[in-house]
Write a protein that holds these residues in place. Structure first.
Motif, PDB file in Angstrom:
ATOM      1  N   GLY A 146       0.774  -1.128   0.084  1.00  0.00           N
ATOM      2  CA  GLY A 146      -0.059  -0.091  -0.020  1.00  0.00           C
ATOM      3  C   GLY A 146       0.884   1.314  -0.049  1.00  0.00           C
ATOM      4  N   ARG A 148       0.786   5.108   0.646  1.00  0.00           N
ATOM      5  CA  ARG A 148       0.148   6.022   1.444  1.00  0.00           C
ATOM      6  C   ARG A 148       0.432   7.372   1.446  1.00  0.00           C
ATOM      7  NH1 ARG A 148      -2.919   2.952   6.420  1.00  0.00           N
ATOM      8  NH2 ARG A 148      -4.081   4.902   5.903  1.00  0.00           N
ATOM      9  N   THR A 176      -5.387  -3.263  -9.504  1.00  0.00           N
ATOM     10  CA  THR A 176      -4.831  -2.278  -8.562  1.00  0.00           C
ATOM     11  C   THR A 176      -6.199  -1.506  -8.252  1.00  0.00           C
ATOM     12  OG1 THR A 176      -3.339  -0.360  -8.129  1.00  0.00           O
ATOM     13  CG2 THR A 176      -4.410  -0.626 -10.430  1.00  0.00           C
ATOM     14  N   VAL A 200      -4.810   5.147   0.377  1.00  0.00           N
ATOM     15  CA  VAL A 200      -3.978   4.314   0.163  1.00  0.00           C
ATOM     16  C   VAL A 200      -4.017   3.504  -1.212  1.00  0.00           C
ATOM     17  CG1 VAL A 200      -3.596   1.810   1.179  1.00  0.00           C
ATOM     18  CG2 VAL A 200      -4.672   3.799   2.786  1.00  0.00           C
ATOM     19  N   TRP A 201      -2.920   3.387  -1.922  1.00  0.00           N
ATOM     20  CA  TRP A 201      -3.119   2.840  -3.315  1.00  0.00           C
ATOM     21  C   TRP A 201      -2.290   1.355  -3.079  1.00  0.00           C
ATOM     22  CZ3 TRP A 201       0.290   5.157  -7.874  1.00  0.00           C
ATOM     23  CH2 TRP A 201      -0.076   4.263  -8.912  1.00  0.00           C
ATOM     24  N   TYR A 202      -3.070   0.394  -3.672  1.00  0.00           N
ATOM     25  CA  TYR A 202      -2.497  -0.885  -3.573  1.00  0.00           C
ATOM     26  C   TYR A 202      -2.006  -1.271  -4.945  1.00  0.00           C
ATOM     27  CZ  TYR A 202      -5.709  -1.048   0.638  1.00  0.00           C
ATOM     28  OH  TYR A 202      -6.101  -0.769   1.715  1.00  0.00           O
ATOM     29  N   ILE A 266       1.385  -5.291   2.656  1.00  0.00           N
ATOM     30  CA  ILE A 266       0.058  -5.529   3.171  1.00  0.00           C
ATOM     31  C   ILE A 266       0.630  -7.012   3.683  1.00  0.00           C
ATOM     32  CG2 ILE A 266      -2.401  -6.095   2.733  1.00  0.00           C
ATOM     33  CD1 ILE A 266      -1.137  -2.898   2.541  1.00  0.00           C
ATOM     34  N   ARG A 290      -5.661  -7.008   6.517  1.00  0.00           N
ATOM     35  CA  ARG A 290      -5.572  -6.079   5.482  1.00  0.00           C
ATOM     36  C   ARG A 290      -6.367  -5.012   5.571  1.00  0.00           C
ATOM     37  NH1 ARG A 290      -5.408 -10.633   0.418  1.00  0.00           N
ATOM     38  NH2 ARG A 290      -4.954 -12.112   1.628  1.00  0.00           N
ATOM     39  N   HIS A 292      -8.381  -3.538   3.623  1.00  0.00           N
ATOM     40  CA  HIS A 292      -9.677  -3.227   2.945  1.00  0.00           C
ATOM     41  C   HIS A 292     -10.906  -2.983   3.608  1.00  0.00           C
ATOM     42  CE1 HIS A 292      -6.777  -4.558  -0.082  1.00  0.00           C
ATOM     43  NE2 HIS A 292      -6.979  -5.695   0.214  1.00  0.00           N
ATOM     44  N   GLN A 348      -7.345  -6.668  -6.555  1.00  0.00           N
ATOM     45  CA  GLN A 348      -6.053  -6.860  -6.980  1.00  0.00           C
ATOM     46  C   GLN A 348      -5.713  -7.868  -7.785  1.00  0.00           C
ATOM     47  OE1 GLN A 348      -5.366  -3.458  -5.488  1.00  0.00           O
ATOM     48  NE2 GLN A 348      -3.140  -4.520  -5.949  1.00  0.00           N
TER      49      GLN A 348
END
Length: 373
Positions: A146, A148, A176, A200-202, A266, A290, A292, A348
């Motif tokens: 992630g 951030r 993503t 938060v970018w996974y 993660i 996680r 999510h 994902q």
């Protein structure tokens, strides 16, 4: 009947400057409704809708739903204000413990020790308590990280502020996704104009070799659960900002406007138990979930409320209280990890995440109703 509680914090100073976002679920809000001198509105921002945006910031989904958001630092300061500093002890790093049938003695690196009827380890993902109590169990990396970051909302364009400022917003691309929402800004400001936009970018990094490389900071140290702001290798920051073009324009601008993004791998963790004689683990010291479902803080709060209730009901029978408390906490924790695996795979891996699927929504419990504020 109440409890005499001492908190032993391993850091030498009070924890400040940590601005990562936290969703305030009902389990946490309960404190500010029932026990605190502060109200939810004093420590949090809120959203009006849940929104999914796509090409050109087009709205692909929108539903009226209110959530409240805070930052790690804002919540910490609020709870510390309520607890007070008299029994809050800084600079105490746990190194070991001894137990008898009815007490526990905890030792610290500064040479001091503390005796108690019950020791509660609530020391987070990197829990030294967990490592001591479950030495053969390790966190499981799930194959993605992630990214951030936070950006003052006034530094963003009016269009981006309009898209992100009143909502819990998602943007999806191939394998993503990014989650964005407003949080309190400097000075714990919660009004529009003083807030931060948090995300938060996974992003998938399946190989451990590449993970080790990206988790090595600019000083050459390999971070276990994060690479802090300002310490991420610049080549990775540049690549991340370039890759942001795959997201909706508002998300792209937010990511590229971040002065010091940081990284968290993660992780998942399922403990076989949470009670170890007169020592227990709660929160991220027990189950690691996680992000999510935005349920980590909620889970810790729920476990703490339930533990207090069990101890009060047991009227001095601490062992009986722990026997009554543990099974439900294991049930909830395992169910949460089962659900977030579904959430992570949908977003994902399989590209099957849909906002209509209630299993994929925020909350500690599947199908939980949106909180009433």
């Amino acid at each position: 009947m109440g409890f005499e509680v001492d908190v032993y914090e391993r850091t030498p100073g009070e924890l400040d400057g940590r601005g990562g976002g936290i969703v305030l679920q009902p389990e946490v809000l309960r404190w500010f409704k029932e026990r605190s001198e502060l109200t939810p509105g004093q420590i949090s921002t809120h959203s009006r809708v849940m929104r999914v945006i796509g090409d050109g910031n087009s709205v692909e989904f929108e539903e009226e739903v209110e959530w409240r958001f805070t930052s790690w630092g804002t919540l910490y300061r609020a709870l510390l204000s309520d607890f007070g500093r008299e029994n809050y002890h800084l600079g105490h790093t746990f190194v070991g413990l001894d137990q008898s049938s009815d007490s526990v003695s905890v030792r610290f690196a500064n040479g001091r020790s503390a005796d108690a009827d019950l020791a509660i380890f609530a020391d987070g993902i990197t829990s030294v308590g967990r490592k001591r109590l479950l030495p053969d169990h390790q966190l499981d990396y799930v194959g993605y990280i992630g990214w951030r970051g936070t950006v003052p909302e006034t530094q963003l364009s009016s269009e981006t502020r309009a898209v992100l400022g009143d909502s819990l917003t998602y943007s999806f691309a191939d394998q993503t996704h990014i989650c964005m929402y407003p949080i309190p800004g400097p000075g714990d400001a919660v009004e529009v104009g003083g807030r931060l936009l948090n995300y938060v970018w996974y992003r998938n990094i399946p190989g451990t070799t590449e993970l080790d490389e990206i988790m090595t900071d600019t000083f050459g140290f390999r971070g276990e659960v994060s690479v802090h702001p300002g310490k991420v290798q610049e080549r990775y920051v540049e690549e991340m900002k370039d890759a942001a073009s795959t997201l909706a324009p508002a998300a792209t601008e937010l990511v590229r406007s971040t002065a010091q993004p940081y990284i968290q791998p993660i992780m998942d963790f399922r403990p076989p138990r949470m009670v170890f004689g007169r020592a227990v683990t709660i929160g991220d010291s027990a189950f690691v979930a996680r992000p999510h479902a935005a349920a980590g803080t909620a889970k810790a709060a729920a476990e703490a409320w339930a533990l207090a209730d069990a101890l009060l009901a047991a009227k001095g029978d601490i062992d009986g209280a722990l026997r009554a408390w543990e099974p439900r906490q294991l049930e909830v924790g395992n169910a949460l990890l089962d659900r977030i695996k579904i959430m992570g795979r949908a977003a994902q891996i399989d590209n099957t995440w849909t906002p209509h699927d209630r299993r994929l929504r925020f909350g500690l419990l599947e199908g939980a109703l949106q909180p009433a504020y």
